[in-house]
Design an enzyme around this catalytic site. Structure first.
Site, PDB file in Angstrom:
ATOM      1  N   THR A 121      24.951 -25.013  25.510  1.00 23.30           N
ATOM      2  CA  THR A 121      23.615 -25.403  25.057  1.00 23.30           C
ATOM      3  C   THR A 121      22.985 -24.188  24.360  1.00 23.30           C
ATOM      4  O   THR A 121      23.620 -23.147  24.213  1.00 23.30           O
ATOM      5  CB  THR A 121      22.736 -25.856  26.253  1.00 23.30           C
ATOM      6  OG1 THR A 121      22.533 -24.740  27.125  1.00 23.30           O
ATOM      7  CG2 THR A 121      23.401 -26.981  27.034  1.00 23.30           C
TER       8      THR A 121
ATOM      9  N   GLU B 158      34.341 -15.508  27.121  1.00 20.01           N
ATOM     10  CA  GLU B 158      34.850 -14.751  25.973  1.00 20.01           C
ATOM     11  C   GLU B 158      34.035 -15.016  24.698  1.00 20.01           C
ATOM     12  O   GLU B 158      33.810 -14.114  23.888  1.00 20.01           O
ATOM     13  CB  GLU B 158      36.322 -15.103  25.733  1.00 20.01           C
ATOM     14  CG  GLU B 158      36.994 -14.334  24.616  1.00 20.01           C
ATOM     15  CD  GLU B 158      36.990 -12.822  24.842  1.00 20.01           C
ATOM     16  OE1 GLU B 158      37.547 -12.378  25.850  1.00 20.01           O
ATOM     17  OE2 GLU B 158      36.419 -12.097  23.995  1.00 20.01           O
TER      18      GLU B 158
ATOM     19  N   VAL C 195      30.709 -12.928  22.865  1.00 19.72           N
ATOM     20  CA  VAL C 195      30.730 -11.785  21.936  1.00 19.72           C
ATOM     21  C   VAL C 195      31.852 -12.026  20.926  1.00 19.72           C
ATOM     22  O   VAL C 195      33.013 -12.213  21.305  1.00 19.72           O
ATOM     23  CB  VAL C 195      30.972 -10.440  22.674  1.00 19.72           C
ATOM     24  CG1 VAL C 195      30.883  -9.270  21.687  1.00 19.72           C
ATOM     25  CG2 VAL C 195      29.978 -10.243  23.804  1.00 19.72           C
TER      26      VAL C 195
ATOM     27  N   GLY D 132      27.109 -23.375  10.357  1.00 24.81           N
ATOM     28  CA  GLY D 132      27.262 -23.419  11.829  1.00 24.81           C
ATOM     29  C   GLY D 132      27.295 -22.055  12.476  1.00 24.81           C
ATOM     30  O   GLY D 132      27.683 -21.933  13.639  1.00 24.81           O
TER      31      GLY D 132
ATOM     32  N   GLU E 246      21.939 -19.450  15.256  1.00 22.34           N
ATOM     33  CA  GLU E 246      21.369 -20.024  16.480  1.00 22.34           C
ATOM     34  C   GLU E 246      20.425 -21.152  16.082  1.00 22.34           C
ATOM     35  O   GLU E 246      19.981 -21.229  14.924  1.00 22.34           O
ATOM     36  CB  GLU E 246      20.580 -18.946  17.245  1.00 22.34           C
ATOM     37  CG  GLU E 246      21.419 -17.797  17.743  1.00 22.34           C
ATOM     38  CD  GLU E 246      22.552 -18.248  18.662  1.00 22.34           C
ATOM     39  OE1 GLU E 246      22.295 -18.891  19.675  1.00 22.34           O
ATOM     40  OE2 GLU E 246      23.721 -17.960  18.334  1.00 22.34           O
TER      41      GLU E 246
ATOM     42  N   ASP F 277      20.016 -11.554  19.246  1.00 25.07           N
ATOM     43  CA  ASP F 277      21.368 -12.031  19.570  1.00 25.07           C
ATOM     44  C   ASP F 277      22.310 -10.832  19.778  1.00 25.07           C
ATOM     45  O   ASP F 277      23.090 -10.802  20.733  1.00 25.07           O
ATOM     46  CB  ASP F 277      21.860 -12.933  18.422  1.00 25.07           C
ATOM     47  CG  ASP F 277      23.250 -13.458  18.660  1.00 25.07           C
ATOM     48  OD1 ASP F 277      23.412 -14.365  19.487  1.00 25.07           O
ATOM     49  OD2 ASP F 277      24.195 -12.943  18.018  1.00 25.07           O
TER      50      ASP F 277
ATOM     51  N   LYS G 209      24.466  -9.316  23.094  1.00 28.59           N
ATOM     52  CA  LYS G 209      25.906  -8.993  23.029  1.00 28.59           C
ATOM     53  C   LYS G 209      26.162  -7.539  23.432  1.00 28.59           C
ATOM     54  O   LYS G 209      27.166  -7.240  24.101  1.00 28.59           O
ATOM     55  CB  LYS G 209      26.436  -9.286  21.624  1.00 28.59           C
ATOM     56  CG  LYS G 209      26.504 -10.788  21.337  1.00 28.59           C
ATOM     57  CD  LYS G 209      26.696 -11.072  19.865  1.00 28.59           C
ATOM     58  CE  LYS G 209      26.872 -12.569  19.623  1.00 28.59           C
ATOM     59  NZ  LYS G 209      26.766 -12.932  18.202  1.00 28.59           N
TER      60      LYS G 209
ATOM     61  N   GLY H  93      31.113 -19.298  14.186  1.00 30.87           N
ATOM     62  CA  GLY H  93      31.790 -20.470  13.603  1.00 30.87           C
ATOM     63  C   GLY H  93      32.089 -21.470  14.710  1.00 30.87           C
ATOM     64  O   GLY H  93      32.408 -21.073  15.828  1.00 30.87           O
TER      65      GLY H  93
HETATM   66  N1  LIG Z   1      28.057 -21.512  16.653  1.00 32.38           N
HETATM   67  C1  LIG Z   1      28.576 -20.313  16.857  1.00 32.38           C
HETATM   68  O1  LIG Z   1      29.152 -19.701  15.964  1.00 32.38           O
HETATM   69  C2  LIG Z   1      28.480 -19.688  18.223  1.00 32.38           C
HETATM   70  C3  LIG Z   1      29.293 -18.568  18.493  1.00 32.38           C
HETATM   71  C4  LIG Z   1      29.219 -17.956  19.761  1.00 32.38           C
HETATM   72  C5  LIG Z   1      28.331 -18.456  20.696  1.00 32.38           C
HETATM   73  N2  LIG Z   1      27.550 -19.527  20.376  1.00 32.38           N
HETATM   74  C6  LIG Z   1      26.642 -20.034  21.414  1.00 32.38           C
HETATM   75  O2  LIG Z   1      27.154 -21.286  21.864  1.00 32.38           O
HETATM   76  C7  LIG Z   1      26.093 -22.169  22.200  1.00 32.38           C
HETATM   77  C8  LIG Z   1      26.241 -23.448  21.401  1.00 32.38           C
HETATM   78  O3  LIG Z   1      26.262 -23.155  20.040  1.00 32.38           O
HETATM   79  P1  LIG Z   1      26.293 -24.343  18.952  1.00 32.38           P
HETATM   80  O4  LIG Z   1      26.565 -23.704  17.651  1.00 32.38           O
HETATM   81  O5  LIG Z   1      27.118 -25.451  19.438  1.00 32.38           O
HETATM   82  O6  LIG Z   1      24.749 -24.778  19.002  1.00 32.38           O
HETATM   83  P2  LIG Z   1      24.140 -26.177  18.547  1.00 32.38           P
HETATM   84  O7  LIG Z   1      22.679 -25.932  18.355  1.00 32.38           O
HETATM   85  O8  LIG Z   1      24.950 -26.780  17.445  1.00 32.38           O
HETATM   86  O9  LIG Z   1      24.388 -27.112  19.825  1.00 32.38           O
HETATM   87  C9  LIG Z   1      23.712 -26.958  21.033  1.00 32.38           C
HETATM   88  C10 LIG Z   1      23.643 -28.353  21.641  1.00 32.38           C
HETATM   89  O10 LIG Z   1      23.125 -28.222  22.947  1.00 32.38           O
HETATM   90  C11 LIG Z   1      22.241 -29.304  23.177  1.00 32.38           C
HETATM   91  N3  LIG Z   1      21.302 -28.895  24.225  1.00 32.38           N
HETATM   92  C12 LIG Z   1      20.351 -27.964  24.164  1.00 32.38           C
HETATM   93  N4  LIG Z   1      19.704 -27.867  25.349  1.00 32.38           N
HETATM   94  C13 LIG Z   1      20.303 -28.758  26.170  1.00 32.38           C
HETATM   95  C14 LIG Z   1      20.091 -29.153  27.515  1.00 32.38           C
HETATM   96  N5  LIG Z   1      19.139 -28.606  28.267  1.00 32.38           N
HETATM   97  N6  LIG Z   1      20.885 -30.122  28.036  1.00 32.38           N
HETATM   98  C15 LIG Z   1      21.854 -30.716  27.309  1.00 32.38           C
HETATM   99  N7  LIG Z   1      22.080 -30.374  26.007  1.00 32.38           N
HETATM  100  C16 LIG Z   1      21.316 -29.422  25.457  1.00 32.38           C
HETATM  101  C17 LIG Z   1      21.561 -29.561  21.842  1.00 32.38           C
HETATM  102  O11 LIG Z   1      21.073 -30.894  21.772  1.00 32.38           O
HETATM  103  C18 LIG Z   1      22.711 -29.296  20.866  1.00 32.38           C
HETATM  104  O12 LIG Z   1      23.406 -30.486  20.546  1.00 32.38           O
HETATM  105  C19 LIG Z   1      24.795 -21.400  21.910  1.00 32.38           C
HETATM  106  O13 LIG Z   1      24.344 -20.834  23.100  1.00 32.38           O
HETATM  107  C20 LIG Z   1      25.236 -20.303  20.949  1.00 32.38           C
HETATM  108  O14 LIG Z   1      24.468 -19.137  21.063  1.00 32.38           O
HETATM  109  C21 LIG Z   1      27.611 -20.153  19.184  1.00 32.38           C
HETATM  110  N1  LIG Z   2      24.502 -16.983  15.944  1.00 37.64           N
HETATM  111  C1  LIG Z   2      25.569 -16.156  16.359  1.00 37.64           C
HETATM  112  C2  LIG Z   2      26.697 -16.985  16.901  1.00 37.64           C
HETATM  113  C3  LIG Z   2      27.779 -16.140  17.550  1.00 37.64           C
HETATM  114  O1  LIG Z   2      27.327 -15.608  18.766  1.00 37.64           O
HETATM  115  C4  LIG Z   2      26.057 -15.318  15.202  1.00 37.64           C
HETATM  116  O2  LIG Z   2      25.690 -15.621  14.062  1.00 37.64           O
HETATM  117  O3  LIG Z   2      26.796 -14.350  15.410  1.00 37.64           O
END
Ligand SMILES: NC(=O)c1ccc[n+]([C@@H]2O[C@H](COP(=O)([O-])OP(=O)(O)OC[C@H]3O[C@@H](n4cnc5c(N)ncnc54)[C@H](O)[C@@H]3O)[C@@H](O)[C@H]2O)c1
Ligand SMILES: N[C@@H](CCO)C(=O)O
Length: 361
Positions: free
Chosen positions: A101, A154, A157, A211, A214, A225, A229, A327
């Protein structure tokens, strides 16, 4: 054949990409890794919840055919318009909870509660959510240890690039004095696009569409962010116990597009650098700030959503890990690598129990 049933908490870019991997490559992965994967529960703020309680698994293909914003579980068997996170996490027949989430840099909630509920219910947790790990990582690791489950993160970061496992598993016998790195895909992508002539706002919109960003890209642009990390990496690799207040943070709003382009004309490249170093008294100092690096600096050539961390060690000097920093698919791979870690740990424990039993018999 071993099989792991997953509950996906949050069905956005990352967990959807994980579901795609399972739907499209599940059989190949099973043959290669030695375990099968099924999804038995999904919750999402917008779509609601969907749970299989009859011993079956969710048919992912029809869900993945619906555009993310239009998904609604309420009309489906086992579906509800409400995410019901606590009930699903505690009661759904899952072995592993994959938490993806929104990251909340202030207090880690509600993901912190999601992780706690799962561990208390005896379920392994794999998460890409930086909030709970950066702010409460130690306590959660201890809770997981007491409940005999794994807590893997993992993807927090550098997405799927195995920087945490590399540092934890491959640096035996080395003293790590500190690290510096480019640890945010969005801001690094944005800096490159601004250098090529785009406005900051347009470059951020591109990073969102790809994608990388955040849900609120302020965390990417203002360095929060990277701050999380740096805390995760310093706490894991340098044995620090950093709080947010220990990591001063300056973001990209300190820069104008002109600053970025003028630096490029002078052979310099602005990067948002996160760093930590052990002081002579053993404590750790850390910071996040934009730095204009000369072209020959190893981090200057790290471009787009690629990230890199250079660890400073006693016997090898600088050891740099580079790869995707953001990504959807890349981060879904991080969750898959976490499941693999759970599998290896459970297989090792089962092996140790067998040996103990053999010893007793
Ligand atoms: N996208 C990336 O490149 C990436 C990389 C590393 C880490 N992350 C982390 O991974 C997580 C998810 O990233 P993402 O890109 O999928 O984000 P996103 O915004 O696409 O998806 C998050 C989803 O979580 C849902 N959500 C939010 N709060 C919720 C709750 N309380 N209960 C149920 N669902 C809930 C939202 O509706 C959304 O569909 C984030 O914490 C982000 O920081 C993302
Ligand atoms: N929003 C973060 C996702 C990876 O943690 C970034 O752009 O690096």
């Amino acid at each position: 054949m071993t099989r792991y049933d997953l509950a996906l908490i949050g069905f956005g870019g990352v967990n959807r990409a994980l579901a795609e991997l399972i739907a499209e490559r599940g059989d190949t992965l099973e043959a290669e890794l030695g375990f099968g994967l099924r999804v038995v529960a999904i919750t999402d703020l917008r779509a609601g919840s969907l749970v299989c309680t009859d011993g079956g698994a969710i048919d992912l293909a029809p869900l993945l055919a619906v555009a993310p914003g239009e998904l609604d579980f309420s009309g489906l068997a086992g579906g509800s318009p409400d995410p019901r996170n606590e009930w699903v996490i505690r009661e759904a027949p899952a072995d592993i909870v994959a938490e993806a989430t929104f990251t909340n840099p202030a207090d880690g909630e509600p993901a912190l509660s999601h992780v706690r509920w799962a561990i208390e219910a005896g379920k392994h947790v794999c998460t890409t959510n930086k909030g709970p790990v950066a702010l409460h990582g130690r306590a959660l690791q201890e809770l997981a240890r007491r409940h005999g489950v794994c807590f893997e993160f993992e993807g927090t970061v550098m997405s799927g690039t195995p920087v945490l496992r590399t540092a934890r598993r491959m640096f035996g016998g080395l003293a790590v004095h500190g690290f510096e790195g480019v640890m945010n895909g969005t801001s690094n992508y944005v800096l490159g696009r601004v250098e090529s002539g785009l406005s900051f706002a347009d470059a951020v919109a591109e990073a969102q569409a790809l994608g990388y960003a955040e849900a609120d890209p302020t965390a990417d642009i203002e360095g929060h962010d990277v701050q999380l990390k740096v805390m995760i990496l310093a706490n894991e690799v340098l044995g620090a116990d950093l709080r947010r207040a220990d990591v001063p943070c300056t973001g990209l709003s300190a820069l104008t597009a002109d600053d970025v382009r003028r630096a490029a004309a002078e052979g310099l490249r602005w990067k948002l650098v996160g760093s930590a170093a052990r002081r002579p008294d053993g404590t750790v100092e850390a910071r996040v700030a934009p730095v204009a690096l000369p072209a020959e600096h190893p981090l200057a050539g790290v471009c787009g959503p690629v990230n890199a961390v250079a660890f400073h060690t006693d016997l090898l000097g600088a050891v740099t890990v580079a790869g995707p920093g953001a990504g959807r698919v890349e981060t879904a791979y991080a969750l898959l690598s976490d499941v693999l870690a759970v599998h290896e740990r459970t297989a090792n424990l089962a092996g140790a129990e067998l040996l103990q039993e053999a010893g007793r018999g």
